[in-house]
Design an enzyme around this catalytic site. Structure first.
Site, PDB file in Angstrom:
ATOM      1  CG  ASP A  99      -2.217  -0.819   0.902  1.00  0.00           C
ATOM      2  OD1 ASP A  99      -2.226  -1.522  -0.130  1.00  0.00           O
ATOM      3  OD2 ASP A  99      -3.171  -0.777   1.690  1.00  0.00           O
ATOM      4  CG  ASP A 141      -8.086  35.773 -32.811  1.00  0.00           C
ATOM      5  OD1 ASP A 141      -8.011  35.547 -34.033  1.00  0.00           O
ATOM      6  OD2 ASP A 141      -7.710  34.974 -31.935  1.00  0.00           O
ATOM      7  N   GLY A 156      -8.632  30.997 -35.200  1.00  0.00           N
ATOM      8  CA  GLY A 156      -9.769  31.360 -36.031  1.00  0.00           C
ATOM      9  C   GLY A 156      -9.468  31.388 -37.516  1.00  0.00           C
ATOM     10  CG  LEU A 157      -6.443  33.396 -40.885  1.00  0.00           C
ATOM     11  CD1 LEU A 157      -7.564  34.154 -41.601  1.00  0.00           C
ATOM     12  CD2 LEU A 157      -5.162  34.212 -40.924  1.00  0.00           C
TER      13      LEU A 157
END
Lengths: 528, 454
Positions: free
Chosen positions: A36, A287, A422-423
């Site tokens: 353990d 953006d 994004g672009l």
């Protein structure tokens, strides 16, 4: 019996270890079999701690089961106190220790140790890690702060150091997701409000600090899963109110400030956000427009999942399509949050269910734990981590809180980063057949040569344990070859949704064969 | 001269003579806290080796959490292991538990039709409540025969330490091995999990030597269990296989005593013992092994420069400690501060003990805090230990090599001798590289951007 591969939470004694390791001068003697001790490496490796957790294990073996396990426990407790000289001792059993019924509490009391002994009853076969941490913290607070509790009916004594309001911060532990930096951020924030932080606990607190928790005016609960039961007891015992808003996200941070100032009886000072909160402007800047309506799936512990859902909808303009938690203790809160979003919460600790749900919903972003990171990788969906359990990379060297205004900045960056810019996304729509920009091309920030997994091209439901009668992951019948080809021209990150929408559209209208026309009819019907 | 008086291959001439380190060597036997893994951990490499086997642990959430923590991201490589987590209601009555187990197994086999061999793996909780997994395995075997064979073994921490889980697993396979027929030829059985690449190298070596037929246990597929009987010569590739060897010997196999195939010396002696048993001409032996020994020597040379004279301290972990210490001392010139092992099998380890330098300090079992005290007092150059201790010791200024990697990497045989030495040299090299960073505050000459024309 429950068939399990991955488990979101460890057993409750690991929660107890998280509290013991967070505290300064408290030692934990754990009645547990050899083996353990593996739990030590969670702290030394994942959290990169530079010392062993303050835990002594009895590590009994089969030959000890003849009846001297109780003696073994007493010896371990005596030796631990002599060697480490702690100010208080936690004692308890792991799952196997529980079965051999040695009563660590009684055995430790019989030793007449010169320090407080706190026995822990952690039912391993019902409860899990977070519950174990909460229970351990509660028992520790009760045992150490209890002796200074005022007589019932007596008013709170006036604070010793004058009129300046003070609070404790409750909940941060070892192995907590970003606890280190959350504490720093919240302490800083309270400082700007003119509120003194008396004690932070359990993280960094000594037994003496726990003993004086009752002296502050109120408590700040950072992580309800871990600190709510202790905060409730402190309220009953010392009349301390506690905060209910967790300051993750800009809106939640504002609400938290309002709540804290209310409890402290002070006005909200102006200009707090100046220079500190960049995320709101980043999110409004053009953006970020392409983030609007991005479909996101959220899973984690209750606190982080609820906070993430609010940020996603109110602060980033995403659409939350799935929300869930593995914390049964927080099921009510998560259900309520999901209800507000008009979806049904997923309450499960079976990651195969989570995987099936992600595959079914085909989100564009997954926010979750280490497991969801892997699920998302299999399915080729961008992903960010918002909650424990996490791996070593989510205990970063750099400052990276989730809470407060800086936390909101960190969250904005880490959630948006896995998405395509994004672009880039735009160009992918324009030039579907582009020789570099195609299904096989991953976002450019992931470096050259990174490939999107083939799984992306098809919205199948994979499973770690595939069902015997799973069909081969070919396109479903009912599509003409031409329609299938047209579908492939749709950018991969929305293709799963397009396929599902088209099939639903066809089914509702009794269209047996999906053609290119059906595809565009469905597109017109559903938008995007 | 090899450990048990077998012929000494010419290739070994010139290596340091075995100083008498009698098998009666005193050993410090300690009891106390053990910082070790339990036998369940073996599943992580066993399930990759036997490609149509599934390992179902019957245990608690702790067991599931352990395997997850140890297997890291492997969980998502479609692993063939899982845990049937015992819940409160299972503890209420045992009859119900067997029904529950049957249900779990039924569901599992339905979903994974490619599984041919299912191991029910016992854990501490299942052992303590005396859940009889061997009977459950028989019952389930008859239920799912002939498609799936169901076996059981215990990987519990109360009975097994780390690699002993492999011993228990292989021991469960022994009764399943077919018996030799009267016409069976003399054969060699190599026992112990080896990396595929290492197994293939040994196959080629034995073929070149003319030793064969050669079988490996465990096999890569459960349908390829090798036969066993009086014609079988048994060669242990791993030092932790006491029970497996005992059961194989009970079935008539003859164990070949040899050191373990780590480093040049160990590999050569290990091969030589098999070559002798198969009556291979020593000249042929030297012709086959000579070039490989030469190549391994070249690989080891650079590491000897790095490691010679450095002291090493072994915390107990896998039972590989003694053979590794022998390699580091004899082939790389390291000093042995302490060699701790979880369990010392005197008979299997005799050839290794005979090669250890005089006065080597051996310890068996563990009292963790006392051993840490000894380690701090010795200030060794390198500490070989588990992941729970490595970072804390590094923070105290000691250099560590985490031991589990020695199980998860190909380290046996000639071609891996250099890789094995590299594992020990790298932490020391890194510490030297970063020495400047450790000095606070940095007094080094700052790096300046040179102005144009400077």
């Amino acid at each position: 019996m429950q068939l399990t591969l991955w488990t979101y939470e460890g057993p409750p004694h690991v929660g107890a270890m998280r509290v013991a390791t967070a505290l300064k001068d408290v030692h934990y003697v754990l009645h547990a079999p050899q083996g353990d001790t593996y739990a030590d490496l969670l702290f030394t490796m994942i959290e990169r701690r530079d010392r062993r957790p303050p835990v002594t294990y009895t590590t009994f073996q089969a030959r000890d089961l003849g009846g001297d396990t109780a003696e073994l426990f007493k010896e371990a407790a005596r030796d631990a106190v002599a060697r480490f000289k702690p100010a208080a001792l936690l004692v308890g059993a792991s799952c196997t220790g529980e079965l051999i019924q040695d009563d660590p509490g009684g055995l430790a009391r019989a030793l007449n140790l010169p320090i407080p002994v706190i026995p822990l009853e952690l039912p391993s076969y019902q409860k899990k890690e977070n519950w174990g941490a909460a229970e351990t913290f509660y028992q520790t607070v009760r045992a150490l702060a209890g002796p200074s509790a005022p007589q019932p009916g007596r008013p709170r004594p006036a604070p010793a150091d004058g009129p300046r309001p003070s609070c404790n911060i409750l909940g941060p532990t070892a192995l907590g997701f970003r606890h280190r930096d959350d504490v720093a951020e919240v302490v800083k924030l309270l400082g700007t409000l003119g509120i003194r932080v008396a004690v932070v606990a359990p993280m960094g607190a000594a037994a003496d600090d726990i003993a004086r928790l009752g002296e502050a005016d109120f408590n700040v609960v950072l992580y309800p899963e871990l600190a709510l039961s202790a905060a409730q007891w402190l309220k009953r015992t010392f009349g301390q109110p506690f905060t209910t808003v967790v300051p993750i996200g800009t809106g939640a941070t504002r609400d938290f400030i309002a709540e804290v100032c209310g409890l402290a009886g002070i006005p909200v000072p102006p200009g707090l956000e100046e220079g500190a909160a960049r995320a709101p402007w980043y999110s409004r800047s053009v953006d970020s427009t392409y983030l609007t309506g991005k479909r996101v799936f959220i899973f984690g512990d209750g606190t982080h999942a609820v906070a993430a859902a609010r940020i996603a909808t109110e602060e980033l303009g995403f659409e939350v399509v799935g929300l869930g938690t593995y914390s049964r203790e927080m099921a009510r809160e998560v259900r309520a949050a999901a209800g507000r979003l008009g979806i049904e919460a997923l309450i499960t600790d079976d990651y195969l269910e989570v995987e099936a749900k992600v595959a079914e919903l085909a989100p564009e972003l997954v926010l979750g734990t280490q497991m969801e990171r892997h699920i998302a990788k299999r399915l080729g969906v961008p992903c960010a981590v918002i909650s424990a359990p996490v791996h070593v990379q989510d205990f970063p060297a750099r400052y990276s809180p989730q809470m407060g205004f800086e936390g909101a900045n960190v969250i904005f960056d880490s959630w948006v980063h896995p998405l395509m810019m994004g672009l880039e996304e735009h160009l992918l729509g324009m030039f579907r057949e582009d020789f570099e920009f195609n299904d096989g091309a991953a976002p450019s920030h992931l470096g050259p040569g990174s490939k999107v997994p083939a799984a992306v091209a098809r919205a199948t439901v994979p499973a770690i344990i595939p069902a015997a009668n799973d069909p081969a992951p070919a396109g479903p019948s009912g599509w003409t070859l031409e329609a299938e080809r047209e579908l492939q021209k749709i950018p991969f990150f929305v293709r799963g949704k397009a396929r599902r929408n088209t099939e639903r559209f066809a089914q509702e209208r009794g269209v047996a064969l999906i053609t290119v026309e059906t595809l565009y009819d469905a597109k017109a019907h559903f938008g995007r | 001269m090899t450990a048990d008086g077998n012929f000494a291959p010419a290739a070994l001439q010139g290596s340091r003579p075995a100083e008498a380190c009698a098998p009666e060597l005193p050993v410090l036997v300690e009891r106390g806290q053990h910082e070790v893994f339990c036998g369940l951990t073996g599943i992580i490499w066993l399930h990759r080796k036997i490609q149509d086997a599934f390992f179902l642990v019957v245990g608690s959430r702790t067991c599931a959490h352990l395997i997850q923590s140890a297997a890291g991201v492997m969980i998502f490589a479609e692993p063939r292991f899982a845990t049937a987590i015992i819940e409160d209601r299972d503890l209420a009555g045992l009859a119900d538990m067997n029904d529950e187990l049957d249900k779990v197994v039924g569901r599992l086999l339905e979903r994974r039709p490619e599984i041919k061999l299912l191991f029910l793996v016992g854990s501490c909780p299942s052992e303590v409540i005396k859940l009889d997994l061997s009977r459950a395995a028989q019952r389930l075997s008859s239920l799912h025969a002939p498609r799936v064979r169901v076996l059981s073994y215990s990987g519990s921490g109360i009975e097994t330490t780390f690699t002993q889980g492999e011993d228990a697993c292989l021991a469960a396979l022994v009764p399943q091995m077919p018996a030799e027929t009267s016409a069976s030829p003399r054969s060699l059985l190599v026992v112990g999990c080896l990396a595929d690449v290492v197994e293939d190298q040994f196959r080629r070596l034995f073929a070149e030597l003319g030793v064969g037929p050669v079988h490996f246990l465990p096999p890569r597929s459960s349908g390829e269990l090798p036969p066993v009987g009086p014609q079988t010569h048994l060669l242990l590739a791993q030092p932790f296989l006491a029970e497996t060897a005992r059961l194989l010997e009970n079935r008539g196999a003859r164990r070949l005593a040899a050191p373990f195939p780590l480093g040049i010396e160990g590999t050569t002696a290990w091969l030589a013992v098999a070559a002798r048993a198969f009556g291979i001409d020593p000249l042929r032996f030297d012709a086959v092994t000579g070039p490989k020994i030469e190549r391994a020597r070249r690989a080891l040379q650079r590491y000897r420069k790095e490691l010679e004279g450095k002291s090493v301290f072994f915390f107990p972990d896998s039972q590989l400690e003694i053979p590794l210490a022998r390699l580091l001392a004899r082939e790389l010139g390291m000093e042995l501060a302490e060699v701790g092992t979880p369990y010392l099998h005197r008979r299997h380890m005799a050839p290794e003990l005979a090669l250890l330098p005089m006065g080597t300090f051996l310890s068996q079992g563990q009292h963790l805090d006392r051993q840490l005290d000894r380690c701090r007092a010795a200030r060794p150059d390198l500490v070989v230990c588990g992941l729970g201790l490595a970072n804390p010791l590094e923070a105290e200024g000691l250099t560590t090599k985490w031991s589990i990697e020695l199980l998860f990497s190909p380290v046996q045989g000639y071609e891996q001798a250099g890789d094995l030495a590299e594992l020990f040299a790298r932490p020391l090299r890194r510490r030297a590289k970063l020495a400047r960073l450790a000095e606070a505050p940095a007094r080094a000459e700052p790096v300046r951007i040179l102005a144009a024309g400077e």
